[in-house]
Design an enzyme around this catalytic site. Sequence first.
Site, PDB file in Angstrom:
ATOM      1  N   HIS A  47       0.826  -1.202   0.000  1.00  0.00           N
ATOM      2  CA  HIS A  47       0.000   0.000   0.000  1.00  0.00           C
ATOM      3  C   HIS A  47       0.865   1.258   0.000  1.00  0.00           C
ATOM      4  O   HIS A  47       1.532   1.564   0.987  1.00  0.00           O
ATOM      5  CB  HIS A  47      -0.903  -0.034   1.240  1.00  0.00           C
ATOM      6  CG  HIS A  47      -1.890   1.072   1.316  1.00  0.00           C
ATOM      7  ND1 HIS A  47      -1.905   1.985   2.345  1.00  0.00           N
ATOM      8  CD2 HIS A  47      -2.912   1.420   0.486  1.00  0.00           C
ATOM      9  CE1 HIS A  47      -2.897   2.828   2.176  1.00  0.00           C
ATOM     10  NE2 HIS A  47      -3.521   2.519   1.049  1.00  0.00           N
ATOM     11  N   HIS A  89      -1.515  10.638  -2.734  1.00  0.00           N
ATOM     12  CA  HIS A  89      -2.793  10.130  -2.231  1.00  0.00           C
ATOM     13  C   HIS A  89      -3.809  11.231  -1.958  1.00  0.00           C
ATOM     14  O   HIS A  89      -4.935  11.187  -2.443  1.00  0.00           O
ATOM     15  CB  HIS A  89      -2.580   9.315  -0.957  1.00  0.00           C
ATOM     16  CG  HIS A  89      -3.870   8.859  -0.338  1.00  0.00           C
ATOM     17  ND1 HIS A  89      -4.543   9.587   0.626  1.00  0.00           N
ATOM     18  CD2 HIS A  89      -4.641   7.772  -0.583  1.00  0.00           C
ATOM     19  CE1 HIS A  89      -5.662   8.957   0.955  1.00  0.00           C
ATOM     20  NE2 HIS A  89      -5.746   7.854   0.236  1.00  0.00           N
TER      21      HIS A  89
END
Length: 314
Positions: A47, A89
């Site tokens: 991730h 992100h």
Amino acid sequence: MSRYSLMTALLMTPMVITGIATAATAANDTPLKQQREDLTSFQVIAHRGASGHAPESTLAAYELAHRWGVDYLELDAQLSADGEVVLFHDDTLERTSDGEGHIHDYTLAELKTLDTGTWFHEAHPERTEEEYRGAQILTLDELFDHFGHTTRYYIETKSPDLNPGLEEALVERLEAYDMIEQGRVLVQSFDQESLLKVRTANPHVPLIQLLWYSPSEQDSATLTEWNDTTPGADSIRDEDFERIAEYAVGIGTNAAYRGHEVIDADFVRQAQTHGLSVHVYTINGQDEMKRLMALGVDGLFTDYPDRLLELVSE
């Protein structure tokens, strides 16, 4: 023909036939088919890289994960003001850089002046790796140039409403690096429309529909999905999975909400019955990793891929 020659020919015939069949099978195999087959095995998904050990979405985090041998490097794609595909992100810059404001308001040259590593030392004062300081925002091209086809990439189209044209720009880069036909990429999104735009741009891109289950604001005993892509996980129907399977090869979902489980083994099996892989995000504790692996999920997103790899190798 001598008796020896005849016997040799008879003995060799099955081998020859087997060899021809094997060659024919190999000829029909493609990297895309192999990727789909591999999705039936358990996948370790790093991730934003090994983001528990290094600043998320930086080359340092991706290098660690790649060195450990993960199946996929996960990343978030957005657009700079001048249309470059960058890895970041949040919609805004403050949390993981020394900048401020929306990422799409800055050109790539302006984004490259930002430090996306020093915040990690402030959030984790026990970390001593000075080389993280001054880390730059990566472009997708830079990541591909660095790792090429030596790994696979799990890319989210982030905030499509704030990044118009992202899907087309992303597919253009994937095609330029031959990532699609070589079975090197999955594209994920919470936004179904964004996934369908990717499919329109290139129908061969394997897609993952992201889902988020939580209690309804009106009735805490009832689960809802964030974008109403499906009913709640506890009341999902075959036709809901069938609809996703029309365009996607899998789903990415949360497993719990504030400590309360929102999916179970029946949910996992039901999705798999309709040809959908089930990947769960973002799991960092080994006890929870073990629990979900026992449910039969097909992969886990984690900030600590070393912890998951340790369990997979047992």
